[in-house]
Design a protein around this motif. Sequence first.
Motif, PDB file in Angstrom:
ATOM      1  N   CYS A  42      47.221  45.152  43.847  1.00 52.18           N
ATOM      2  CA  CYS A  42      46.754  44.573  42.579  1.00 52.18           C
ATOM      3  C   CYS A  42      47.844  44.493  41.516  1.00 52.18           C
ATOM      4  CB  CYS A  42      45.533  45.343  42.075  1.00 52.18           C
ATOM      5  SG  CYS A  42      43.983  44.853  42.892  1.00 52.18           S
ATOM      6  N   PRO A  43      48.518  45.586  41.161  1.00 52.05           N
ATOM      7  CA  PRO A  43      49.523  45.465  40.097  1.00 52.05           C
ATOM      8  C   PRO A  43      50.824  44.810  40.556  1.00 52.05           C
ATOM      9  CG  PRO A  43      49.440  47.720  40.889  1.00 52.05           C
ATOM     10  CD  PRO A  43      48.321  46.989  41.576  1.00 52.05           C
ATOM     11  N   TRP A  44      51.148  44.903  41.851  1.00 54.51           N
ATOM     12  CA  TRP A  44      52.458  44.444  42.308  1.00 54.51           C
ATOM     13  C   TRP A  44      52.440  43.049  42.929  1.00 54.51           C
ATOM     14  CZ3 TRP A  44      53.428  49.699  45.229  1.00 54.51           C
ATOM     15  CH2 TRP A  44      53.574  50.716  44.285  1.00 54.51           C
ATOM     16  N   HIS A  45      51.299  42.583  43.380  1.00 52.79           N
ATOM     17  CA  HIS A  45      51.249  41.301  44.078  1.00 52.79           C
ATOM     18  C   HIS A  45      50.276  40.305  43.443  1.00 52.79           C
ATOM     19  CE1 HIS A  45      53.624  42.763  47.557  1.00 52.79           C
ATOM     20  NE2 HIS A  45      52.988  43.909  47.358  1.00 52.79           N
ATOM     21  N   ALA A  46      49.120  40.780  42.981  1.00 52.54           N
ATOM     22  CA  ALA A  46      48.096  39.841  42.510  1.00 52.54           C
ATOM     23  C   ALA A  46      47.355  40.383  41.292  1.00 52.54           C
ATOM     24  CB  ALA A  46      47.109  39.554  43.648  1.00 52.54           C
ATOM     25  N   PRO A  47      48.069  40.722  40.218  1.00 54.05           N
ATOM     26  CA  PRO A  47      47.382  41.305  39.054  1.00 54.05           C
ATOM     27  C   PRO A  47      46.327  40.392  38.449  1.00 54.05           C
ATOM     28  CG  PRO A  47      49.658  40.703  38.511  1.00 54.05           C
ATOM     29  CD  PRO A  47      49.521  40.601  39.998  1.00 54.05           C
ATOM     30  N   ALA A  48      46.622  39.115  38.346  1.00 53.60           N
ATOM     31  CA  ALA A  48      45.661  38.205  37.711  1.00 53.60           C
ATOM     32  C   ALA A  48      44.394  38.087  38.550  1.00 53.60           C
ATOM     33  CB  ALA A  48      46.297  36.833  37.502  1.00 53.60           C
ATOM     34  N   LYS A  49      44.536  38.010  39.862  1.00 56.09           N
ATOM     35  CA  LYS A  49      43.365  37.888  40.723  1.00 56.09           C
ATOM     36  C   LYS A  49      42.504  39.145  40.666  1.00 56.09           C
ATOM     37  CE  LYS A  49      45.233  34.510  43.987  1.00 56.09           C
ATOM     38  NZ  LYS A  49      45.586  34.223  45.398  1.00 56.09           N
ATOM     39  N   ALA A  70      40.684  39.282  37.370  1.00 58.43           N
ATOM     40  CA  ALA A  70      39.631  38.271  37.288  1.00 58.43           C
ATOM     41  C   ALA A  70      38.328  38.754  37.901  1.00 58.43           C
ATOM     42  CB  ALA A  70      40.082  36.988  37.975  1.00 58.43           C
ATOM     43  N   VAL A  71      38.409  39.651  38.869  1.00 56.53           N
ATOM     44  CA  VAL A  71      37.193  40.176  39.511  1.00 56.53           C
ATOM     45  C   VAL A  71      36.973  41.645  39.157  1.00 56.53           C
ATOM     46  CG1 VAL A  71      37.182  38.516  41.401  1.00 56.53           C
ATOM     47  CG2 VAL A  71      38.514  40.619  41.632  1.00 56.53           C
ATOM     48  N   ASN A  72      37.679  42.111  38.120  1.00 58.46           N
ATOM     49  CA  ASN A  72      37.469  43.452  37.561  1.00 58.46           C
ATOM     50  C   ASN A  72      37.648  44.547  38.611  1.00 58.46           C
ATOM     51  OD1 ASN A  72      36.898  45.270  35.471  1.00 58.46           O
ATOM     52  ND2 ASN A  72      34.718  45.344  35.994  1.00 58.46           N
ATOM     53  N   THR A  73      38.765  44.500  39.301  1.00 57.66           N
ATOM     54  CA  THR A  73      39.058  45.536  40.282  1.00 57.66           C
ATOM     55  C   THR A  73      40.505  45.976  40.126  1.00 57.66           C
ATOM     56  OG1 THR A  73      38.802  46.167  42.604  1.00 57.66           O
ATOM     57  CG2 THR A  73      39.828  44.036  42.168  1.00 57.66           C
ATOM     58  N   PHE A  74      40.868  47.058  40.806  1.00 53.87           N
ATOM     59  CA  PHE A  74      42.232  47.580  40.756  1.00 53.87           C
ATOM     60  C   PHE A  74      42.501  48.313  42.061  1.00 53.87           C
ATOM     61  CE2 PHE A  74      39.551  50.946  39.221  1.00 53.87           C
ATOM     62  CZ  PHE A  74      40.081  52.104  39.776  1.00 53.87           C
ATOM     63  N   SER A  75      43.761  48.546  42.345  1.00 55.24           N
ATOM     64  CA  SER A  75      44.122  49.253  43.571  1.00 55.24           C
ATOM     65  C   SER A  75      45.043  50.419  43.272  1.00 55.24           C
ATOM     66  CB  SER A  75      44.806  48.302  44.569  1.00 55.24           C
ATOM     67  OG  SER A  75      46.064  47.861  44.064  1.00 55.24           O
ATOM     68  N   ILE A  76      44.940  51.446  44.114  1.00 49.15           N
ATOM     69  CA  ILE A  76      45.826  52.601  44.082  1.00 49.15           C
ATOM     70  C   ILE A  76      46.297  52.830  45.515  1.00 49.15           C
ATOM     71  CG2 ILE A  76      46.023  55.076  43.633  1.00 49.15           C
ATOM     72  CD1 ILE A  76      43.779  54.687  41.544  1.00 49.15           C
ATOM     73  N   ARG A  77      47.585  52.980  45.707  1.00 51.97           N
ATOM     74  CA  ARG A  77      48.143  53.112  47.052  1.00 51.97           C
ATOM     75  C   ARG A  77      48.439  54.577  47.365  1.00 51.97           C
ATOM     76  NH1 ARG A  77      53.029  49.272  48.775  1.00 51.97           N
ATOM     77  NH2 ARG A  77      51.257  47.827  48.611  1.00 51.97           N
ATOM     78  N   ASN A  78      47.983  55.020  48.537  1.00 49.17           N
ATOM     79  CA  ASN A  78      48.362  56.320  49.068  1.00 49.17           C
ATOM     80  C   ASN A  78      49.380  56.099  50.180  1.00 49.17           C
ATOM     81  OD1 ASN A  78      48.084  58.596  51.165  1.00 49.17           O
ATOM     82  ND2 ASN A  78      47.085  59.469  49.362  1.00 49.17           N
TER      83      ASN A  78
END
Length: 415
Positions: free
Chosen positions: A60-67, A70-78
Amino acid sequence: MNVVATLKKTLLPCALALGAASISVPAMAFVEAITAVFRPDPTNPMSNKFVNTTPQSGLCPWHAPAKCEAVNTFSIRNEQFRASSSGPIAAYPDDPRKSAYFKVPSAFRDVQVIHQGTGNVETVQMRIAGIGAAWRLSYPPGVSGWATTTAPNWGTYWRGAPAPCMPINHISAGTNFALFFWIVPENAGACSVTNGYAIPWLNYYHLEYGYELKTPDPLGMEAGVYEGAVTYSMGPGADFDFGDTMIPNDNVATFNFILSVEHVLKVDLPPGGNRIELLPQGGWQAWLNQGRHPTRLYRDQTFSIAASTRFKMTLECGLVSGNTCGLRNGNGDEVSVQIAVSLPHGLSDASGQAVNKRALRLDGSGTELFQATQYVNNRPATLHFEVGKEDVSEMLKHPGTTYSGAATVVWDSEI
């Protein structure tokens, strides 16, 4: 008559934090910290919510922040997560658990968090709301191994999402690897992708997730630090279930909570507001010119208050008179002064009632608990000072003398 009312101003940043206890874990263990903060916002006082402060990472923050936004989600990588196929994956397996299969704990789970100072317990709820990974497979077949008769484009479900998961419509891929992320609705079942060609081996070399929290109303939470954790199982048939073919390198995933609440309790008097002169209605002229005896002496002193937390008010007196403060003249004659408080909308007593001319007493009765039903930001409030009719009559027996005393009003968030 001069009454000195000394007000103790209190500005209390109250750190409420659900914190991660110190836990000894193996170097490769799946252990994540979740952080959030509540800080009253003067520009949006009606917003009484925690703000997620866990650093985002991954797709989400590194590849597709706008997308993702737009759908109100986020990612965290382990980065520590790994999973490997236990053997070759046949084309069109007869069970989705034998291919790419993802079932995560998407239902809310209660997590108890404990105040580090008092031991008080609050409950937070958490669920996994997004799942993704970076996968790599043998070449051949490479990424084309995911092409099937019903989805000739190998990336149909990786870029989109297989039901019941929902897409962000993004994938990053090469000849034999890809990075994907899906939204997981509440109480969703498994989401899986079937391969149309035999795959000798398949690896997941990190895991990405999103989560959703339900927290208590921070205005009702005690100031301080709270700590808590939740642990999920990982593996075939577990909370994090990657099917029967993909075996993770760890069998548990632990999430440690660190939630901070920075409460505000701040009181400001206008310049000179700490000196109170009690006067009759309309001043002394009616008595001096017409001989009309005043029925009371009073003063309403305004102040401003900012509060997002519970507090109590107490009274201290230079001269005690019953359950309140007293005034004394130079001859030693004494009378009582009644002191009360009115608070703005958004601050109520323990039973939810408005605070209007609530008496301040030395024993603290009636003002043991005031609470914020919303963040009150520098709203006007009033202290009421009054000498009643009987005491005024007593004072008039000693014309030319000055009655004075000191009262200390305390706003205290340590309840």
